[in-house]
Design an enzyme around this catalytic site. Structure first.
Site: not given
Length: 683
Positions: A385, A577, A581
């Site tokens: 991410d 995180d 996700d």
């Protein structure tokens, strides 16, 4: 109690070997075999009690010091050496026949009796072909053919090796416990502004703890002082000071570095973050690596086979050898049995994996199972991410552009009120820019639209705050090209009209570039997936040299991208995180969570947790996995190579019991020393 083995869904036996269970239990490291229920002797009431109340009753190495552990071997060695001297250097007439047998029997008992007892108990539980059984029949057989000194020596060195193995396991366990569980036993609390020292376990939620400079915090809490600087090495592996401000969370294990600080206790002693991390690490071996499962299963099959081969070596030559001497062939069979003991494998391999978990913990990386060490060593793709992973996740408003027909202050107050319903870093940036929330603003029908933004009704008119996909979704017309703006854009619409936008910028983490460079050096491909706008994602990716980057993605889009990579039969680690996700984490081979230090949910979700939020720990985790795998396979090859050579020599009559002892105990000790080596490596 009936001995019941435990198997996984593929038929692999999960429970430990008899020797492994004994050594880990003696080392006070029973929790390292958390899933090995067959190793739990429920006949022991203290142990049963320990499982009920969570209190650690493993005091074996605490009650027995090193000298006491070696004492039986020392006694046996002294008597054995006197016997060898009387046999070979100063022969005595009285040292013959039954006197000589009794002498060596006395030398045998201190080390042999415990092993024979373990063999009997293993057989009673249904585990006939244990390591203790092999050593028992080999040494008793040596006595039966008159090889008394060798029978004693084999059992003596086996017992010494077992003590060394116990010490190695104990040291590995204590290293990690010392690394993580460093909370002081006492705390100073303030009662009516008067300091009072009490046991840390007695501190209650809401108590005010006074922490002097250099003191370590024993419980999780909230900083009451205006600010304080802490050393967080016990939690993150980093000794760099971390400054906390009033109202921020501080955790057990942190060391106050400057002036006196006051902390309000928010969590009970046993529920602190450090307690959970320690439990997580100690229980990490509950999920076995495939290599470890294979070796356990192999040992269960291999040991009965070598016992059968020993019988064949002893009896089959009678049909083919002209001058067959039963005693000689029995001796060869006994040597064969001693060599075949799989000690080096069944102890050093789990110890190697636990060493890898310990090395990772030392550097602020938590693996939730030995199996993830194996998987991460083979990772070919790291998908990450952007926000909070490669960037700081601390946004700042750069520019506010609103249409002249709208009142800027009024729109910003409404946006601030709506964003207060979100925990996204963007919401924090807007709040810091606008200021206090106007609670007089009435929000109705508030809705968060995944991957788009927020929607609410104010005075009967819809307020939309999010990306331009949100504008498109509600058919809001706008007169600009979002792709021409590099920064993250927060679009605003009110009463069906485009009101303007806010640009927000994030900064790249200091060690992000280093982490990408190291991943490339390891041959790992990198991909960035983000819900942020494509221009921002590509800008960050270009700066870091990330191979592939995709923006404007919904959660399901991220899943599809990961599926594309996996469809090429390549392994994927996803870094994010661990909560937002979750679908991608579940799909990836290894889910890595950043910033797990402050999030219990993250620790629960991810397979690997990087506690200090540093992307440079990603290649470090992969490297630890590779080094652990290397050590494990070094031990496997060492054990098999030496045993294969000596087995052939033993079957051919060219190896004695002494070579057999080296092939068993010597190789086991070398493998264990190699296994614990990883805890001293620098990554």
């Amino acid at each position: 109690m009936e001995h019941k083995h435990i198997y996984d869904k593929e038929g692999n036996q999960l429970c430990c070997t008899a020797q492994e269970g004994k050594i880990y239990n003696d080392a006070g490291a029973k929790k390292l075999l958390e899933d090995d229920k067959c190793c739990s002797t429920k006949n022991n009431k203290a142990e049963a009690h320990s499982e009920d109340d969570g209190h650690d009753h493993d005091h074996s190495t605490g009650e027995k010091n090193t000298f006491q552990m070696f004492l039986p071997a020392i006694v046996s060695l002294v008597i054995l050496l006197i016997g060898i001297v009387l046999d070979n250097f100063f022969p005595q007439e009285w040292f013959q026949d039954w006197v000589r047998i009794v002498w060596y029997a006395v030398a045998y008992l201190p080390v042999g009796l415990p092993v024979l007892k373990e063999a009997y108990e293993s057989i009673a539980k249904g585990d006939v072909f244990s390591e203790f059984f092999l050593m028992g029949i080999a040494t008793v057989g040596a006595f039966a053919i008159g090889e008394y000194p060798e029978g004693v020596a084999v059992m003596l060195f086996y017992s010494v090796g077992e003590v060394f193995q116990t010490l190695a396991v104990s040291r590995a366990k204590n290293n990690i416990k010392a690394l993580l569980d460093q909370r002081p036993d006492e705390v100073t609390i303030l009662e009516g502004n008067q300091p009072k020292t009490i046991p840390a376990k007695q501190a209650k939620i809401g108590d005010l703890v006074q922490l002097k400079s250099g003191e370590k915090l024993a419980l999780d809490g909230e900083l009451v002082s205006e600010s304080a600087s802490f050393n967080t090495a016990a939690l993150t592996g980093e000794s760099k000071p971390d400054t906390k401000n009033k109202g921020e969370s501080v955790l057990a294990g942190m060391i106050n570095l400057q002036t006196i600080a006051q902390v309000k206790v928010t969590t009970a002693y046993e529920d602190s973050k450090l307690s959970k991390i320690l439990e997580l690490v100690q229980n990490a071996t509950a999920q076995k690596a495939p290599t470890e499962l294979f070796i356990r299963k192999f040992a269960r099959i291999y040991t009965p086979i070598v016992v059968g081969l020993a019988v064949v070596i002893c009896l089959l030559p009678y049909l083919f050898v002209e001058n067959y001497v039963f005693r000689d062939w029995l001796y060869r069979a006994l040597v064969f049995l001693v060599i075949s003991c799989p000690c080096a494998l069944v102890i050093s391999i789990p110890l190697g994996y636990f060493g890898g978990i310990g090395a990772a913990s030392k550097n602020g990386i938590l693996f939730k199972g030995s199996n993830f060490l194996d998987i991460i060593a083979n990772i070919k793709n790291v998908v990450m991410d952007k926000t909070g992973t490669m960037t700081e996740g601390v946004f700042k408003v750069q520019e506010v552009t609103l249409k002249s027909e709208f009142n800027k202050d009024e729109i910003l107050k409404m946006v601030n009120a709506l964003e207060s319903k979100s925990t996204h870093p963007v919401a924090t940036a807007i709040h810091q820019y606008v200021g206090e929330i106007d609670h007089s603003i009435q929000l109705d029908n508030t809705e968060e639209i995944a991957g788009h933004g927020l929607k609410a009704s104010i005075k009967g008119k819809d307020l939309l705050v999010g990306n331009f996909k949100l504008m498109d979704k509600f058919n809001i017309k706008y007169d600009l090209d979002p792709t021409q703006i590099v920064y993250t854009i927060i679009a605003i619409a009110y009463d069906g009209k485009f009101a303007g936008y806010i640009t927000i910028a994030d900064s790249i983490k200091a060690d992000a570039q280093l982490s990408i460079d190291k991943l490339k050096a390891l041959g790992v491909k990198t991909t960035m997936l983000s819900g942020d706008k494509s221009t921002v994602v590509q800008f960050v990716a270009d700066q870091l040299g990330i191979t592939n980057a995709f923006g404007d993605l919904l959660p399901e889009d991220k899943v599809n991208k990961v599926k594309e990579i996996k469809s090429q039969n390549e392994t994927v680690a996803f870094v994010g995180d661990g909560v937002n996700d979750a679908p991608v984490v579940a799909l990836s081979d290894v889910g890595i969570a950043m910033g797990g230090l402050g999030s219990d949910a993250t620790i629960e979700t991810a397979d690997v947790v990087i506690q200090d939020d540093k992307p440079s720990k990603i290649p470090m985790a992969i490297n630890i996995g590779k080094q652990t795998r290397k050590i494990v396979w070094q031990n496997i090859f060492l054990a098999f190579a030496v045993k294969a050579i000596v087995l052939v020599l033993g079957a051919g009559g060219l190896a004695t019991m002494w070579e057999a002892v080296f092939a068993d105990v010597g190789v086991a000790l070398l493998a264990i020393l190699n296994a614990v080596r990883i805890q001293r490596m620098t990554f």
